[in-house]
Design a protein around this motif. Sequence first.
Motif, short mmCIF file in Angstrom:
data_model
loop_
_atom_site.label_atom_id
_atom_site.label_comp_id
_atom_site.label_asym_id
_atom_site.label_seq_id
_atom_site.Cartn_x
_atom_site.Cartn_y
_atom_site.Cartn_z
N VAL A 114 -14.26 -8.54 0.30
CA VAL A 114 -14.04 -9.91 0.37
C VAL A 114 -13.16 -9.36 1.86
O VAL A 114 -13.32 -9.81 2.47
CB VAL A 114 -13.56 -9.92 -0.58
N ALA A 115 -11.99 -8.49 1.76
CA ALA A 115 -11.53 -8.11 2.85
C ALA A 115 -11.39 -6.75 3.10
O ALA A 115 -10.54 -6.39 3.04
CB ALA A 115 -9.97 -8.50 2.66
N LEU A 130 -12.63 -3.96 -6.12
CA LEU A 130 -14.02 -3.23 -5.79
C LEU A 130 -14.25 -4.85 -4.79
O LEU A 130 -14.52 -5.50 -3.83
CB LEU A 130 -14.75 -3.41 -6.85
N LEU A 131 -13.45 -5.70 -5.64
CA LEU A 131 -14.04 -7.23 -5.33
C LEU A 131 -13.37 -7.28 -3.52
O LEU A 131 -13.71 -7.85 -2.95
CB LEU A 131 -13.31 -8.27 -6.63
N VAL A 132 -11.53 -7.41 -3.60
CA VAL A 132 -10.82 -7.07 -2.15
C VAL A 132 -10.87 -6.79 -1.50
O VAL A 132 -11.58 -6.95 -0.56
CB VAL A 132 -9.69 -6.92 -3.11
N ASP A 140 -9.43 -1.29 4.88
CA ASP A 140 -9.32 0.14 5.42
C ASP A 140 -8.01 0.32 6.33
O ASP A 140 -7.59 1.24 6.57
CB ASP A 140 -11.12 -0.16 6.24
N ARG A 141 -7.19 -0.65 6.02
CA ARG A 141 -5.78 -0.39 6.98
C ARG A 141 -4.51 0.16 5.99
O ARG A 141 -3.92 0.98 6.76
CB ARG A 141 -5.03 -1.70 7.66
N VAL A 142 -4.77 0.09 4.45
CA VAL A 142 -4.00 0.40 3.85
C VAL A 142 -4.02 1.48 3.21
O VAL A 142 -3.90 1.64 1.80
CB VAL A 142 -2.96 -0.58 3.01
N LEU A 143 -5.53 1.87 3.23
CA LEU A 143 -6.37 2.59 3.01
C LEU A 143 -5.92 4.42 2.14
O LEU A 143 -6.20 4.44 0.90
CB LEU A 143 -7.45 3.31 2.86
#
Length: 334
Positions: free
Chosen positions: A188-189, A183-185, A194-197
Amino acid sequence: MITDQPASDDKAARRAVTVFPVLVLVAGAAGLVSPGTFAGWTSSVPYLLGTVMFCMGLTMTPLDFRGVAKRPWAVAIGLVAHYVIMPGLGWLIAHVLGLPPQLAAGVILVGCAPSGTASNVVTFLARGDVALSVSVATVSTVLAPLVTPPLTLLLAGAYLPVDAGSMMTDILKTVLLPVLGGLLVRLVAGKLVDRVLGLMPWLSSLAVAAIVAAVVAGSASAIKSAAVSVLIAVVLHNGFGLALGYGVGKATGLGRPASRAMAFEVGMQNSGLAASLATAHFSPLAALPAAVFSVWHNISGALVAAWLSHRSRHSRSAPAGAGHALATTTAEEA
């Protein structure tokens, strides 16, 4: 509220629910046929589970927690139903079937685990209340370190010694910390994540498959004699859980979409966690019910979801939050 489920999301969800149990089934067969190949994997099970939970954390957003604040009563009903029905069913089924101590403890431990993350995508397929499903799954996972160990001690302590304190520490390390880390990652990023979700469900699937292979390999010599009784226990546990979960939703007046979500939040478990805890605190044989549950609850969940979706496919609208399903699920376990 959205009026229709996006076709692309629906297709991706069906693919995930179809492929995952097949992948896990193949992994289990490999562990059974060639146990020596996976004999050294047992020590990696907690790390594999941590990978699954980290992926879950990556898919979470603050919206998941806002849903709890918006409908605390519905979420509370889901949590109570989950942590009362499934542990109770686990104990009752183990007692009625007269399971040996290792298997009885394993079945009970599955019941004491939090909701399975695959419940979100199955709720989506069933045209249920996905927002409620996500909220219940999220909170049940966060509360697992406080709820799962004492429940296991209470119900499984008569079968095997249970170190609730050590179990609580393990859940904190392999579940809560990885989820919070993910969740923290995400916070922060977020753009990078989102690109690798889209890869997260598949990474989780591979990790859970590896857990199942390790568990089956560890108890391969005893599976032939225990397989039938374990399968019966798992089918009864999951089936009654789905039915009673739906019944609780209807009895408390939550409505049809929410009742569908309740069915899957109660009947589907984080079997990856149960397998990890059983392996660490009991034995590989005690983890066998969790391995079988991991396969079966995804198959039964997909079938029930298809039936419920068929019943409501002529409806003009789908429940709020349905489009959010694929962004908040990993293919567990799980």
